[in-house]
Design an enzyme around this catalytic site. Structure first.
Site, PDB file in Angstrom:
ATOM      1  N   GLY A 136       1.970  -1.168   1.420  1.00  0.00           N
ATOM      2  CA  GLY A 136       0.437  -1.562   0.835  1.00  0.00           C
ATOM      3  C   GLY A 136      -0.137  -1.723   2.066  1.00  0.00           C
ATOM      4  O   GLY A 136      -1.593  -2.401   1.906  1.00  0.00           O
ATOM      5  N   LYS A 170       3.263  -5.951   2.199  1.00  0.00           N
ATOM      6  CA  LYS A 170       3.893  -6.605   0.973  1.00  0.00           C
ATOM      7  C   LYS A 170       5.605  -5.601   0.866  1.00  0.00           C
ATOM      8  O   LYS A 170       5.665  -4.716   1.382  1.00  0.00           O
ATOM      9  CB  LYS A 170       3.281  -6.446  -0.435  1.00  0.00           C
ATOM     10  CG  LYS A 170       2.891  -5.145  -0.703  1.00  0.00           C
ATOM     11  CD  LYS A 170       3.783  -4.307  -1.597  1.00  0.00           C
ATOM     12  CE  LYS A 170       3.229  -2.954  -1.658  1.00  0.00           C
ATOM     13  NZ  LYS A 170       4.478  -1.887  -2.495  1.00  0.00           N
ATOM     14  N   ASP A 183      -2.790  -1.118  -5.777  1.00  0.00           N
ATOM     15  CA  ASP A 183      -2.289  -2.379  -5.145  1.00  0.00           C
ATOM     16  C   ASP A 183      -3.311  -3.322  -4.463  1.00  0.00           C
ATOM     17  O   ASP A 183      -2.940  -4.299  -4.123  1.00  0.00           O
ATOM     18  CB  ASP A 183      -1.122  -1.976  -3.806  1.00  0.00           C
ATOM     19  CG  ASP A 183      -0.138  -1.176  -4.483  1.00  0.00           C
ATOM     20  OD1 ASP A 183       0.217  -1.473  -5.538  1.00  0.00           O
ATOM     21  OD2 ASP A 183       0.629  -0.815  -3.520  1.00  0.00           O
ATOM     22  N   GLY A 209       2.166   5.125   4.900  1.00  0.00           N
ATOM     23  CA  GLY A 209       3.022   5.920   3.885  1.00  0.00           C
ATOM     24  C   GLY A 209       4.394   5.155   3.874  1.00  0.00           C
ATOM     25  O   GLY A 209       5.306   5.737   3.529  1.00  0.00           O
TER      26      GLY A 209
END
Length: 300
Positions: free
Chosen positions: A121, A32, A157, A117
């Site tokens: 997500g 995302k 998330d 990182g």
């Protein structure tokens, strides 16, 4: 104890993901982008109140699952330096197994493509795909809302990827309203640094009082990412990537970083931008998605 069963609806859903001769099925875990990210307040417990639009894109990890007759959960290719028991895919499987009192187990393999990182997500999406797929493979048949509530225990998330549609997101990330976004292409740079999300939110320089907006009045061009200035100060390589990408149009960071993106008018334009990325930077093209391919794996 519950045993593994397949409902008629589950079987038809799984038909699109056929098993290999060895019993493995492959499932997508899409990334995302945060089209914007505002911090509008802070709760008494320290959690920050956010507003954002989460956009699914076609960059995907692949999650391979194979149901076992015993109750063991085994990760076949854990990430280097990560204890398999700490991996979000294993934790997701164990959480669903315990919640639904399932006697079966599962083997897991993960092919990573989403930058770790990077604010896209990846880990959360992997966990959501495990929950959605095992909801069918184990015949659990939890509702989407029940899976989202379960997923929130794994990370803020995770519920979004179970929700399965682009969304206007509020609260600490758990309040979602489906939001239609235009078909578009993105040029994305990954600065090859890992950003600590807790460190961003703890920074005293973080803006925490951006005025709240409504979805009806949303104008993405007039928004920003409140986490971006802090991330740039902590990670100069993000600032370098953002500066380079900005020559092609408005660019911003996704999530707490480190990936940065710009919207392109077409695939050819996105391809052109990425073809010009300097050797010391890493770039890729991503296309918008309207929904998660596994969205039918949980009832409304």
């Amino acid at each position: 104890m519950a045993s593994v069963t397949h409902s008629d609806s589950g079987s038809s859903a799984l038909d699109r993901f056929p098993a290999t001769s060895e019993g493995w099925r492959s499932f997508p875990a899409p990334a995302k982008l945060n089209l914007f990210l505002h911090v509008i307040g802070r709760r008494a417990d320290g959690y920050h109140l956010l507003q954002s639009v989460f956009q699914l894109v076609d960059l995907q990890d692949t999650i391979e699952l194979r149901v076992r007759g015993d109750n063991q959960i085994e990760h076949y290719n854990p990430l280097p330096g990560v204890d398999p028991e700490d991996d979000l895919t294993v934790r997701a499987a164990r959480l669903l197994q315990s919640h639904a009192n399932i006697t079966a187990g599962v083997d897991i393999r993960v092919t990573k493509r989403i930058p770790m990182g990077g604010g896209m997500g990846g880990g959360s999406s992997d966990a959501a795909t495990v929950l959605l797929a095992l909801n069918q493979l184990w015949g659990v048949n939890l509702s989407r809302q029940a899976l989202m509530t379960l997923g929130l225990k794994l990370g803020a998330d995770v519920p979004f990827f179970i929700f399965g549609r682009n969304a206007f997101v509020e609260g600490v990330g758990e309040i979602m309203t489906a939001h239609d976004t235009p078909e578009t292409w993105f040029a994305v740079l990954h600065p090859q640094v890992h950003v600590s999300t807790p460190a961003i939110f703890k920074d005293e320089r973080l803006t925490r009082d951006t005025p709240s907006i409504t979805m009806r009045d949303l104008n993405v061009a007039a928004t920003r990412n409140d986490l971006q200035p802090v991330a740039l100060s902590q990670q100069p390589r993000i600032a370098e990537s953002l500066k380079w990408l900005s020559q092609f149009g408005p660019a911003r960071m996704t999530g707490s970083g480190s990936c940065v993106f710009t919207i392109c008018a077409s695939q050819s334009e996105a391809d052109r931008v990425v073809s010009l990325v300097p050797e010391e930077m890493t770039g890729f093209v991503a296309r918008s998605l309207q929904k998660h391919e596994l969205s039918e794996f949980a009832e409304q």
